[in-house]
Write an enzyme that holds these catalytic residues in place. Structure first.
Site, PDB file in Angstrom:
ATOM      1  N   SER A 120      10.702   9.104  36.205  1.00 31.36           N
ATOM      2  CA  SER A 120      10.277  10.467  35.914  1.00 31.36           C
ATOM      3  C   SER A 120      11.294  11.434  36.492  1.00 31.36           C
ATOM      4  O   SER A 120      12.136  11.059  37.316  1.00 31.36           O
ATOM      5  CB  SER A 120       8.893  10.724  36.524  1.00 31.36           C
ATOM      6  N   LEU A 121      11.217  12.688  36.055  1.00 29.09           N
ATOM      7  CA  LEU A 121      12.060  13.722  36.661  1.00 29.09           C
ATOM      8  C   LEU A 121      11.700  13.893  38.131  1.00 29.09           C
ATOM      9  O   LEU A 121      12.579  13.977  38.992  1.00 29.09           O
ATOM     10  CB  LEU A 121      11.887  15.042  35.905  1.00 29.09           C
ATOM     11  N   TYR A 122      10.400  13.923  38.420  1.00 35.66           N
ATOM     12  CA  TYR A 122       9.964  14.102  39.798  1.00 35.66           C
ATOM     13  C   TYR A 122       8.516  13.661  39.937  1.00 35.66           C
ATOM     14  O   TYR A 122       7.805  13.420  38.947  1.00 35.66           O
ATOM     15  CB  TYR A 122      10.100  15.573  40.224  1.00 35.66           C
ATOM     16  N   GLY A 126       0.729  17.408  44.933  1.00 37.22           N
ATOM     17  CA  GLY A 126      -0.660  17.812  45.037  1.00 37.22           C
ATOM     18  C   GLY A 126      -1.613  16.648  45.222  1.00 37.22           C
ATOM     19  O   GLY A 126      -1.207  15.480  45.323  1.00 37.22           O
ATOM     20  N   HIS A 214      16.018  12.360  33.326  1.00 33.34           N
ATOM     21  CA  HIS A 214      14.917  12.939  32.547  1.00 33.34           C
ATOM     22  C   HIS A 214      14.066  11.878  31.854  1.00 33.34           C
ATOM     23  O   HIS A 214      13.139  12.220  31.111  1.00 33.34           O
ATOM     24  CB  HIS A 214      15.491  13.914  31.510  1.00 33.34           C
ATOM     25  N   LYS A 216      11.185   9.304  31.068  1.00 33.22           N
ATOM     26  CA  LYS A 216       9.776   9.197  31.463  1.00 33.22           C
ATOM     27  C   LYS A 216       9.228   7.891  30.900  1.00 33.22           C
ATOM     28  O   LYS A 216       8.830   7.809  29.727  1.00 33.22           O
ATOM     29  CB  LYS A 216       8.959  10.378  30.942  1.00 33.22           C
ATOM     30  N   ASP A 221       3.284  -4.362  34.892  1.00 36.90           N
ATOM     31  CA  ASP A 221       3.431  -5.754  34.448  1.00 36.90           C
ATOM     32  C   ASP A 221       4.128  -5.775  33.097  1.00 36.90           C
ATOM     33  O   ASP A 221       5.281  -5.379  33.016  1.00 36.90           O
ATOM     34  CB  ASP A 221       2.076  -6.467  34.423  1.00 36.90           C
TER      35      ASP A 221
END
Length: 532
Positions: A120-122, A126, A214, A216, A221
């Site tokens: 993922s980007l980040y 939260g 970038h 995603k 598994d």
């Protein structure tokens, strides 16, 4: 106002990839000063405006690629250039909402036995993101009950975005890394273009415009979710994206695990003390030689792509006479990778050829959360014979809507770019063929991207693209991107994909104009209202 407009005219008229390095270096201080007085969007948008320069793949069709018949023959040329995995279409399921995406990931993490791979980007900071991390901790704890724990967890994030602020993606994952150092890996990709004086001068808020990781892809598994969504609370609640779950598709999962692993190998490795280091023998992305880093990274990543392509070609030949198969492999999964800073542009070439070969019997649905097609893509759309339905975010559902400073002007800047494109459509008399629509949904934002391909007057798509690219300059030239093409003859899967085009395809009398507040025809038909 005269000075900012003069700068905009200058940039829009002369900006090219060759000019980008110079422009990026000289504008930062200027725009930081301007931002204090409301600012300009050029610093963020200028890197998106240059023309793509790679040509499409050769248009001559290869002779007799045997395998699934019918519609697949239209796309069989892809298998000569990228891996093509044949799977039963019944193993592919579209996820419809952010919450379904989030809950599916939590369940899959908790039940994973051998591997969890997250690219993922980040990762946000939260409570929802912490809950996701807690699921991983639970899975790792359970794996240690075995005498030899088998579960491995691997994260690939972007260095600049993942390191932003005091509490960030790195600090979210450090407790797992400290507790399970033998089972946990966190890789932070750093673009080779952010180096030297540029790295020191560009503010933290803007440094990701130079280039990011970038991709995603979320793997559990032998199952895989491909999406454009990041690991952040809005993507789990009210930010509309796309998500496809590939269930028990081992070969596809292996490919993405190897791809993410290869990018991880050329990335900075996070250590339990929050320091980062390159693996031994690897070129440093911003301290080492730029050309050497890109060449070594390209070799490592293309080794994964080419090995998979050869392996799948051999498997295709060996399986062709398999008459005992009870579940037909009626669907192709074709991974497309775009990493222009590393000299890899397979996705760009495949996308260009798809646009070129979209004939008069075709309808193409295309969407992007940030509408800014490269000049090449625009020219191909305007010169094609196919009908196009293009969906973009209205300003109110753009993720930058309401932001402070420079970023707050970005939504209207994208509207400006779309209007320029539509003016060109009108100048060429293409209004009956190219339709633009905006997504609007109260209290939601829009981040979806992709393409759907209808041929021969059929009311169901035979191919879709889904993944991280936005079809803009950054996706083509700056960032590391990956998506998959799904070409299918499975009627049930086509029916799922039909939910995208059904609301529009049943309406024959479109208002051909610049429309505002048109709800989406994504895989969520309840959000569609039709043209105003």
């Amino acid at each position: 106002m005269a000075a900012p407009m003069a700068w905009k005219r200058l940039v829009f008229s002369v900006y090219t990839p060759a000019f980008s390095w110079f422009f990026t270096r000289v504008t930062d201080r200027f725009f930081r000063t301007r931002e204090r007085r409301r600012g300009s969007t050029v610093l963020l948008l200028a890197p998106l405006l240059a023309e793509a320069d790679s040509g499409p793949l050769a248009s001559s069709r290869p002779p007799g690629f045997t395998g699934v018949e019918g519609l697949h023959s239209r796309f069989q040329w892809m298998a000569d250039h990228v891996p093509a995995f044949r799977v039963p279409g019944g193993r592919i399921r579209i996820l419809h909402s952010p919450d379904e995406f989030y809950q599916t990931m939590k369940v899959r993490i908790k039940t994973a036995k051998s591997r969890v791979v997250m690219a993922s980007l980040y990762l946000g900071t939260g409570p929802l993101e912490q809950d996701l991390v807690d699921c991983m901790e639970e899975a790792l704890e359970r794996s240690q009950e075995d005498h030899v724990p088998d579960l491995k967890v691997s994260f690939l994030l972007d260095y600049t975005r993942g390191s932003r602020g005091k509490h960030n993606s790195r600090t979210m994952l450090l407790p797992l890394l400290q507790r399970f150092p033998e089972q946990m890996r966190v890789s932070l990709y750093h673009t080779p273009d952010l180096r030297g004086l540029l790295r020191l001068l560009v503010p933290e808020r803007f440094n990701e415009t130079i280039g990011v990781q970038h991709i995603k892809a979320y793997l559990f598994d032998n199952s895989l979710i491909i999406s454009g969504a990041n690991l952040s609370d809005s993507y789990f609640t009210n930010r509309q994206d796309r998500y496809v779950l590939l269930e028990d598709c081992e070969e596809v999962a292996d490919f993405f695990a190897e791809l993410v692993g290869a990018v991880g190998d050329v990335s900075l490795q996070l250590h339990p003390d929050n320091s980062v280091h390159m693996m031994e023998g690897m070129v440093h992305p911003y301290k080492g030689n730029r050309a050497e880093f890109s060449a070594s990274a390209q070799r490592r990543i293309m080794e994964v792509v080419n090995t998979a392509r050869v392996r799948q070609s051999m498997l295709e030949c060996s399986d062709i006479l398999d008459s005992d198969r009870t579940v037909p492999n009626d669907t192709w999964i074709i991974p497309l990778v775009q990493m222009k800073p590393l000299g890899i542009h397979l996705d760009e070439q495949v996308t260009q050829r798809l646009l070129i070969e979209a004939g008069g019997d075709s309808v193409v649905y295309l969407t992007s959360g940030y509408f800014n097609l490269t000049r090449t893509y625009m020219q191909l759309v305007l010169g094609a014979a196919a009908d196009y339905r293009i969906l973009m975010a209205s300003p109110e559902v753009n993720g930058f809507f309401g932001a402070k400073g420079v970023a707050g002007a970005i939504p209207e800047a994208y509207v400006h770019l779309a209007r320029q494109f539509y003016n060109k459509v009108c100048q060429l008399g293409q209004q009956s063929r190219v339709h633009l629509h905006e997504y609007h949904r109260p209290n939601w934002t829009f981040h979806a991207k992709g393409l759907w391909y209808y041929v021969g007057g059929r009311d169901r798509p035979c191919l879709t693209l889904i993944g991280s690219p936005n079809f803009g300059y950054r996706s083509v030239h700056r960032d590391l991107e990956a998506q998959i093409a799904i070409a299918t003859e499975n009627e049930e899967l086509q029916m799922q994909l039909q939910q995208v085009g059904l609301p529009l395809s049943r309406r024959q009398n479109f208002i051909v104009c610049w429309c505002r507040h048109i709800k989406a025809w994504l895989e969520c038909p309840n959000t569609f209202e039709g043209p105003l």
